[in-house]
Design a protein around this motif. Sequence first.
Motif, PDB file in Angstrom:
ATOM      1  N   LEU A 121       0.784  -1.139   0.002  1.00  0.00           N
ATOM      2  CA  LEU A 121      -0.102   0.034  -0.068  1.00  0.00           C
ATOM      3  C   LEU A 121       1.031   1.157  -0.050  1.00  0.00           C
ATOM      4  O   LEU A 121       1.745   1.443   0.677  1.00  0.00           O
ATOM      5  CB  LEU A 121      -0.951  -0.104   1.113  1.00  0.00           C
ATOM      6  CG  LEU A 121      -2.018   1.083   1.282  1.00  0.00           C
ATOM      7  CD1 LEU A 121      -2.853   0.795   0.161  1.00  0.00           C
ATOM      8  CD2 LEU A 121      -2.469   1.299   2.697  1.00  0.00           C
ATOM      9  N   PHE A 122       0.697   2.074  -0.840  1.00  0.00           N
ATOM     10  CA  PHE A 122       1.275   3.384  -1.055  1.00  0.00           C
ATOM     11  C   PHE A 122       1.433   4.090   0.290  1.00  0.00           C
ATOM     12  O   PHE A 122       2.566   4.556   0.637  1.00  0.00           O
ATOM     13  CB  PHE A 122       0.673   4.200  -2.176  1.00  0.00           C
ATOM     14  CG  PHE A 122       1.635   5.443  -2.258  1.00  0.00           C
ATOM     15  CD1 PHE A 122       2.817   5.573  -3.050  1.00  0.00           C
ATOM     16  CD2 PHE A 122       0.847   6.857  -1.948  1.00  0.00           C
ATOM     17  CE1 PHE A 122       3.536   6.706  -3.259  1.00  0.00           C
ATOM     18  CE2 PHE A 122       1.787   8.015  -2.159  1.00  0.00           C
ATOM     19  CZ  PHE A 122       2.744   8.015  -2.681  1.00  0.00           C
ATOM     20  N   TYR A 145       4.796  -0.131  -5.272  1.00  0.00           N
ATOM     21  CA  TYR A 145       3.433  -0.243  -4.414  1.00  0.00           C
ATOM     22  C   TYR A 145       2.379  -0.550  -5.598  1.00  0.00           C
ATOM     23  O   TYR A 145       2.451  -0.239  -6.590  1.00  0.00           O
ATOM     24  CB  TYR A 145       3.272   1.098  -3.958  1.00  0.00           C
ATOM     25  CG  TYR A 145       3.376   2.328  -4.811  1.00  0.00           C
ATOM     26  CD1 TYR A 145       2.141   2.920  -5.580  1.00  0.00           C
ATOM     27  CD2 TYR A 145       4.510   3.127  -5.082  1.00  0.00           C
ATOM     28  CE1 TYR A 145       2.256   4.148  -6.638  1.00  0.00           C
ATOM     29  CE2 TYR A 145       4.643   4.099  -5.654  1.00  0.00           C
ATOM     30  CZ  TYR A 145       3.395   4.546  -6.481  1.00  0.00           C
ATOM     31  OH  TYR A 145       3.520   5.741  -7.367  1.00  0.00           O
ATOM     32  N   ILE A 146       1.190  -0.909  -5.145  1.00  0.00           N
ATOM     33  CA  ILE A 146       0.103  -0.931  -5.978  1.00  0.00           C
ATOM     34  C   ILE A 146      -0.798   0.130  -5.958  1.00  0.00           C
ATOM     35  O   ILE A 146      -0.800   1.237  -5.193  1.00  0.00           O
ATOM     36  CB  ILE A 146      -0.672  -1.900  -5.378  1.00  0.00           C
ATOM     37  CG1 ILE A 146      -1.350  -1.970  -4.130  1.00  0.00           C
ATOM     38  CG2 ILE A 146      -0.125  -3.586  -5.447  1.00  0.00           C
ATOM     39  CD1 ILE A 146      -2.127  -2.891  -3.437  1.00  0.00           C
ATOM     40  N   PRO A 147      -1.489   0.322  -7.328  1.00  0.00           N
ATOM     41  CA  PRO A 147      -2.236   1.529  -7.465  1.00  0.00           C
ATOM     42  C   PRO A 147      -3.262   1.917  -6.307  1.00  0.00           C
ATOM     43  O   PRO A 147      -3.893   0.698  -5.749  1.00  0.00           O
ATOM     44  CB  PRO A 147      -2.964   1.504  -8.898  1.00  0.00           C
ATOM     45  CG  PRO A 147      -1.976   0.395  -9.516  1.00  0.00           C
ATOM     46  CD  PRO A 147      -1.451  -0.293  -8.503  1.00  0.00           C
ATOM     47  N   ASN A 148      -3.784   3.039  -5.974  1.00  0.00           N
ATOM     48  CA  ASN A 148      -4.896   3.150  -5.078  1.00  0.00           C
ATOM     49  C   ASN A 148      -6.214   2.318  -5.223  1.00  0.00           C
ATOM     50  O   ASN A 148      -6.985   1.746  -4.560  1.00  0.00           O
ATOM     51  CB  ASN A 148      -5.394   4.541  -4.653  1.00  0.00           C
ATOM     52  CG  ASN A 148      -3.937   5.240  -3.973  1.00  0.00           C
ATOM     53  OD1 ASN A 148      -3.350   4.724  -3.385  1.00  0.00           O
ATOM     54  ND2 ASN A 148      -3.978   6.421  -4.238  1.00  0.00           N
ATOM     55  N   LEU A 149      -6.771   2.392  -6.756  1.00  0.00           N
ATOM     56  CA  LEU A 149      -7.797   1.674  -7.046  1.00  0.00           C
ATOM     57  C   LEU A 149      -7.526   0.126  -6.786  1.00  0.00           C
ATOM     58  O   LEU A 149      -8.643  -0.633  -6.304  1.00  0.00           O
ATOM     59  CB  LEU A 149      -8.015   1.887  -8.407  1.00  0.00           C
ATOM     60  CG  LEU A 149      -9.166   1.070  -9.178  1.00  0.00           C
ATOM     61  CD1 LEU A 149     -10.475   1.430  -8.465  1.00  0.00           C
ATOM     62  CD2 LEU A 149      -9.227   1.284 -10.756  1.00  0.00           C
ATOM     63  N   ALA A 150      -6.516  -0.447  -7.241  1.00  0.00           N
ATOM     64  CA  ALA A 150      -6.429  -1.898  -6.832  1.00  0.00           C
ATOM     65  C   ALA A 150      -6.400  -2.078  -5.363  1.00  0.00           C
ATOM     66  O   ALA A 150      -6.809  -2.999  -5.064  1.00  0.00           O
ATOM     67  CB  ALA A 150      -4.798  -2.068  -7.445  1.00  0.00           C
TER      68      ALA A 150
END
Length: 219
Positions: free
Chosen positions: A91-92, A108-113
């Motif tokens: 998580l970012f 990090y993974i995108p916020n939507l993901a």
Amino acid sequence: MHAIYEIISGPMVWLAFGIFILGSLYRLFSMGRLALKKDAVVFSYMSIYYALRSIVHWIVPFASVNMRKHPVMTLVAFVFHICLFVVPIFLFAHIIMIHEAWQINWVYIPNLAADVMTLAVIGACIFFFCRRLILPEVRYLTTYSDFLILAGVAAPFITGFWSFHQYPGHVAAGILHILSGEIILVMIPFTRLSHMLFFPFTRGYAGSEFGGVRNAKDW
């Protein structure tokens, strides 16, 4: 509110990680000592080959007969476990805090993901909750602690989602998010969540016994 935040995001974080690490080491050591005392012969036929064969096979979706007999449960369980580990680590917002503290970071993974995976964990917890209420064979083995553990696992994801999207009360939700995450860390070595620690050993044990002694497969 600020003083509470300072405490739970400072000393209590270190305390939670300390209990998690020391508690995990204690459980692993005590379980190994118990196995040596009660079933010492197990160490003589433990096989790295058969242990790894079993572990790899059981982390592949639908690879075992039991998984194929329960496709919905298998799908939900795999999605749940993948999201449970990926979201907190990649998580970012978490990575930013670690970078500010120790100057290290990673992908990090995108916020939507992260949102989708968070909702997947919450949905899976609801599924497990209903399953324990509806299926007689599961309800028979269920205790109140199982529901508490489910609530504990879901809490950091619900409060994190709430806090990130700044819904009303997001400041309190943020504090509860940190606190519930710390509680889960402390719970891992001392509840059924400890299966995450013992999984390689239980699978290695079963794989070695079936492969090396019975000349069979454990799936």
